[in-house]
Scaffold this motif. Structure first.
Motif, PDB file in Angstrom:
ATOM      1  N   ARG A   1     -13.569  -0.445  50.253  1.00 46.44           N
ATOM      2  CA  ARG A   1     -13.244  -1.644  49.477  1.00 46.44           C
ATOM      3  C   ARG A   1     -11.753  -1.952  49.412  1.00 46.44           C
ATOM      4  NH1 ARG A   1     -17.947   0.246  47.480  1.00 46.44           N
ATOM      5  NH2 ARG A   1     -19.445  -1.276  46.691  1.00 46.44           N
TER       6      ARG A   1
ATOM      7  N   GLN B   1     -12.608  -5.986  48.275  1.00 47.01           N
ATOM      8  CA  GLN B   1     -13.922  -5.795  47.657  1.00 47.01           C
ATOM      9  C   GLN B   1     -14.892  -6.907  48.020  1.00 47.01           C
ATOM     10  OE1 GLN B   1     -14.104  -4.050  43.632  1.00 47.01           O
ATOM     11  NE2 GLN B   1     -11.883  -4.375  43.628  1.00 47.01           N
TER      12      GLN B   1
ATOM     13  N   CYS C   1     -16.219  -5.857  51.703  1.00 43.40           N
ATOM     14  CA  CYS C   1     -16.300  -4.413  51.922  1.00 43.40           C
ATOM     15  C   CYS C   1     -17.159  -4.103  53.152  1.00 43.40           C
ATOM     16  CB  CYS C   1     -16.820  -3.697  50.687  1.00 43.40           C
ATOM     17  SG  CYS C   1     -18.532  -4.021  50.293  1.00 43.40           S
TER      18      CYS C   1
ATOM     19  N   ASP D   1     -18.854   0.709  52.466  1.00 46.67           N
ATOM     20  CA  ASP D   1     -18.350   1.145  51.162  1.00 46.67           C
ATOM     21  C   ASP D   1     -16.821   1.261  51.094  1.00 46.67           C
ATOM     22  OD1 ASP D   1     -20.836   1.222  49.939  1.00 46.67           O
ATOM     23  OD2 ASP D   1     -21.213   3.283  50.609  1.00 46.67           O
TER      24      ASP D   1
END
Length: 187
Positions: free
Chosen positions: A92, A84, A87, A90
């Motif tokens: 993650r 995360q 990332c 998008d």
């Protein structure tokens, strides 16, 4: 006993350890080096220093039995890598699927760690390489979800085994692979 071409005096002890004795001509060198190392300390400090340098007995603990398999895809380990903080588009998380015998790793990017997304990726792996006999994961919610259970009902031969999260005895191989993958991506 002869060690590195020099004769050494030894004394075996009943518990299996062996005491090694110095010859008189070697003793001066050891005592002088120790005396200098402790800053010209006295006899008691020299004795403490020498005793502290002795090799401690290895600790006898529990040894876990290795998991032995003889066929590709007989046991697989699965885990998620949390990316995360790094990332990309998008994505993650990274799904890490590893064959236990060959250490062959399959990686899949994930946007979430929801069971539905994991199940889709597992379905892709199963249809490409076949389903393993045993799928080993930690106790994460994403792996104990009913969707994963439903996916494995399609392959009735697959048995899901859960271990402790980041437990080196049960998940050691996949956890090492996770660490390597994170290091490669960071580089």
């Amino acid at each position: 006993m002869t060690i590195a071409g020099k004769e050494k005096s030894i004394k075996p002890i009943s518990d299996g350890t062996v005491l090694y004795y110095l010859k008189v001509d070697e003793m001066f060198d050891v005592l002088y080096t120790t005396h200098i190392a402790i800053g010209h300390g006295g006899r008691d400090r020299m004795l403490l220093f020498i005793l502290s340098k002795k090799q401690p007995n290895p600790k006898k603990g529990l040894v876990s039995k290795p998991i032995v398999h003889t066929a590709f895809n007989s046991r697989a380990q699965i885990d998620l890598i949390n990316m995360q903080s790094q990332c990309y588009n998008d994505y993650r998380f990274i799904l890490n699927y590893q064959d236990h015998l060959t250490k062959f790793v399959l990686l899949r990017p994930l946007k979430t760690k929801r069971a539905e997304e994991i199940a889709i990726n597992l379905l892709d792996i199963y249809t490409t390489f076949g389903a393993p006999s045993i799928l080993h994961s930690d106790n994460g919610r994403e792996f104990v979800n009913s969707i994963i259970t439903n996916l494995n009902e399609m392959w009735s031969d697959v048995k899901i085994v859960h271990g402790k999260p980041r437990h080196i005895q049960s998940q050691g191989s996949v956890e090492r692979a996770n660490r390597d993958i994170e290091a490669i991506l960071a580089a």
